[in-house]
Enzyme design. Structure first.
Site, mmCIF file in Angstrom:
data_model
loop_
_atom_site.group_PDB
_atom_site.id
_atom_site.type_symbol
_atom_site.label_atom_id
_atom_site.label_comp_id
_atom_site.label_asym_id
_atom_site.label_seq_id
_atom_site.Cartn_x
_atom_site.Cartn_y
_atom_site.Cartn_z
ATOM 1 N N MET A 159 0.832 -1.203 0.000
ATOM 2 C CA MET A 159 0.000 0.000 0.000
ATOM 3 C C MET A 159 0.872 1.260 0.000
ATOM 4 O O MET A 159 0.686 2.165 -0.826
ATOM 5 C CB MET A 159 -0.927 0.015 1.218
ATOM 6 C CG MET A 159 -1.910 1.181 1.210
ATOM 7 S SD MET A 159 -2.633 1.555 2.829
ATOM 8 C CE MET A 159 -1.346 2.623 3.521
ATOM 9 N N ASP A 162 2.570 1.964 -3.273
ATOM 10 C CA ASP A 162 1.719 2.098 -4.459
ATOM 11 C C ASP A 162 1.684 3.563 -4.913
ATOM 12 O O ASP A 162 1.692 4.486 -4.092
ATOM 13 C CB ASP A 162 0.304 1.620 -4.131
ATOM 14 C CG ASP A 162 -0.568 1.530 -5.369
ATOM 15 O OD1 ASP A 162 -0.494 0.501 -6.061
ATOM 16 O OD2 ASP A 162 -1.307 2.494 -5.654
ATOM 17 N N VAL A 164 -0.587 5.450 -5.950
ATOM 18 C CA VAL A 164 -1.716 6.245 -5.463
ATOM 19 C C VAL A 164 -1.364 6.942 -4.151
ATOM 20 O O VAL A 164 -1.664 8.128 -3.948
ATOM 21 C CB VAL A 164 -2.963 5.356 -5.279
ATOM 22 C CG1 VAL A 164 -4.039 6.076 -4.460
ATOM 23 C CG2 VAL A 164 -3.533 4.961 -6.637
ATOM 24 N N GLY A 238 -15.684 1.360 15.884
ATOM 25 C CA GLY A 238 -14.920 1.352 14.637
ATOM 26 C C GLY A 238 -14.220 0.030 14.447
ATOM 27 O O GLY A 238 -13.111 -0.023 13.906
ATOM 28 N N ASP A 261 -19.806 -0.432 14.050
ATOM 29 C CA ASP A 261 -19.247 0.290 12.900
ATOM 30 C C ASP A 261 -20.403 0.719 12.009
ATOM 31 O O ASP A 261 -21.578 0.470 12.328
ATOM 32 C CB ASP A 261 -18.249 -0.588 12.136
ATOM 33 C CG ASP A 261 -17.114 0.236 11.498
ATOM 34 O OD1 ASP A 261 -17.429 1.230 10.818
ATOM 35 O OD2 ASP A 261 -15.938 -0.104 11.693
ATOM 36 N N MET A 282 -20.721 6.665 15.087
ATOM 37 C CA MET A 282 -20.093 6.977 16.370
ATOM 38 C C MET A 282 -20.184 8.454 16.728
ATOM 39 O O MET A 282 -19.988 8.833 17.889
ATOM 40 C CB MET A 282 -18.625 6.536 16.361
ATOM 41 C CG MET A 282 -17.745 7.241 15.362
ATOM 42 S SD MET A 282 -16.061 6.545 15.352
ATOM 43 C CE MET A 282 -15.336 7.479 13.989
ATOM 44 N N LYS A 295 -9.504 1.495 18.700
ATOM 45 C CA LYS A 295 -8.134 1.311 18.201
ATOM 46 C C LYS A 295 -7.944 2.018 16.867
ATOM 47 O O LYS A 295 -8.698 1.791 15.909
ATOM 48 C CB LYS A 295 -7.829 -0.186 18.051
ATOM 49 C CG LYS A 295 -6.452 -0.495 17.453
ATOM 50 C CD LYS A 295 -6.194 -2.000 17.426
ATOM 51 C CE LYS A 295 -7.121 -2.729 16.498
ATOM 52 N NZ LYS A 295 -6.966 -2.317 15.090
ATOM 53 N N HIS A 299 -6.901 8.984 15.707
ATOM 54 C CA HIS A 299 -5.903 9.681 14.883
ATOM 55 C C HIS A 299 -6.437 10.052 13.502
ATOM 56 O O HIS A 299 -5.780 10.789 12.763
ATOM 57 C CB HIS A 299 -4.606 8.874 14.786
ATOM 58 C CG HIS A 299 -4.665 7.676 13.888
ATOM 59 N ND1 HIS A 299 -3.528 7.063 13.406
ATOM 60 C CD2 HIS A 299 -5.706 6.964 13.373
ATOM 61 C CE1 HIS A 299 -3.864 6.039 12.650
ATOM 62 N NE2 HIS A 299 -5.177 5.962 12.615
#
Length: 403
Positions: A159, A162, A164, A238, A261, A282, A295, A299
């Site tokens: 990822m 990549d 993108v 989440g 979620d 949430m 968790k 952030h």
């Protein structure tokens, strides 16, 4: 006597000056080497990505599990590579060996060297000698074997390397000068989550990275943190499709889990024992429980949104007590280049902070302990305690009532 004293003083002064010059030269050498190292910083990750795409680590893992053969030469590895098309050209084992040597230099694989001598045909007095190099996985390299159980950091590398995601860094400086548009949006015209919805390839890449990363750290968390022992009902806010909560309830069978979620996320979740799936938002409300686990969520949001999430967590806890178990990177208050308290941990957190700046939108960032405490105090939590740290992830407990 005066002449001798002068000579001694002059000699001492000269020696001191030479020592200072030598020290200065050494410092310059170290600084130059460190600066040059930074110019080639990205090469390691790019090379690691290539090795993952080739399947090198799986081949080495299979060899390492064999009783007869623990290491392989580049040629032996090349013979096992899967080629997308057979176009008549040979796999370049020379290129592969250069890749392996770099990976050995950063301890991802180990290198063994044997000097081999062979007589040239028709010439018994001349010998060609060459170094035969063979490679095996190190404990670090094993983390990049793409195992079926999800214990791999390979998807995280795929990822991050990549195009993108790398393209967002092309717009990091522009965002500093004009913060009206985030780097990822500048690069692609939409946020990362919007692109995930629109591009199945990127969505798959991102989800694989997040799932693999979460699985590794959940195993580490359960070995280091024991605060789930007194929990009966645990809400994972989440929690995506429930993998983290499934690991927790497997270790603590007395816990009833609620995985919370967005509705479309939990709709695709598998079934786990003692785990209930609840869809919702949430920012509106959170299911009640005697403890809440959250968790790598805070952030993603600025302070205002974080306070909204934490207020809803506060309301969901019993008035007599309860706690929010937060797992996030905690940044140091200052940079210490002597690497105190484990050293590499805060450095990794700072890198993650810039990744959040590049990839995410709306004030996403990592925080210091003091910043977490400020958020908790505004919401009304009695205390915030840092319980343990795993690599660069820390476990914090936000308690509703003072002990």
């Amino acid at each position: 006597m005066a002449t001798n004293s002068y000579r001694v003083a002059h000699t001492n002064a000269t020696t001191e000056n030479l020592d200072k010059q030598s020290s200065s030269v050494h410092q310059n050498d170290v600084a130059r080497h460190a600066a040059l190292d930074l110019t080639l910083y990205s090469v390691v990750c790019g090379t690691l990505k290539a090795a993952i795409e080739l399947g090198v680590f799986e081949i080495l893992a299979k060899a390492g599990a064999s009783a007869s053969q623990k290491s392989l030469t580049a040629k032996e590895i090349a013979e096992q590579l899967v080629r997308p098309t057979a176009n008549g050209t040979a796999v370049n084992s020379g290129y592969l060996q250069r890749i392996l040597r770099l990976l050995a230099s950063v301890n991802i694989v180990s290198e063994s060297v044997a000097v081999v001598a062979a007589a040239e045909p028709g010439n018994f007095t001349s010998y060609n000698t060459h170094h035969q190099r063979s490679y095996a996985l190190t404990p670090i390299g094993k983390y990049f074997v793409q195992a079926e159980d999800g214990f791999s950091l390979a998807p995280v590398i795929l990822m991050g390397e990549d195009w993108v995601f790398k393209k967002a860094f092309d717009h990091l400086s522009a965002a500093v000068l004009d913060d009206s548009v985030d780097p990822f949006v500048r690069a692609h015209g939409k946020s990362q989550f919007q692109l995930n919805n629109d591009d199945p390839r990127v969505d798959k890449l991102f989800n694989a990275a997040m799932s693999s990363h979460a699985r590794i750290y959940m195993e580490a968390l359960l070995g280091a943190y024991h605060g789930f022992q007194d929990v009966n009902c645990l809400v994972d806010v989440g929690g995506c499709t429930g993998a983290s909560l499934a690991l927790i309830t497997a270790k603590y069978p007395h816990i009833r889990g609620i995985n919370f979620d967005l509705p479309h996320v939990v709709a695709t979740a598998p079934t786990y024992p003692r785990v209930e799936f609840v869809g919702g938002n949430m920012f509106e409300s959170i299911p009640s429980g005697d403890a809440i686990f959250i968790k790598s969520v805070l952030h993603n949001w600025d302070d205002e949104h974080c306070m909204t999430i934490l207020k809803n967590c506060f309301k969901a806890l019993p008035s007599s007590g309860g706690k929010v178990i937060v797992m996030e990177s905690v940044l140091p208050d200052s940079i210490n280049l002597q690497y105190e308290n484990g050293g590499v941990k805060p450095m990794l957190g700072l890198r993650l902070d810039i990744a959040m700046l590049a990839y995410s939108s709306g004030g996403a960032k990592e925080r210091t302990l003091h910043e977490f405490q400020q958020l908790a105090n505004v919401v009304g939590f009695a205390s915030v305690a840092l319980i343990t740290t795993i690599d660069f992830f820390s476990v914090l407990e936000f308690t509703r009532v003072a002990a």
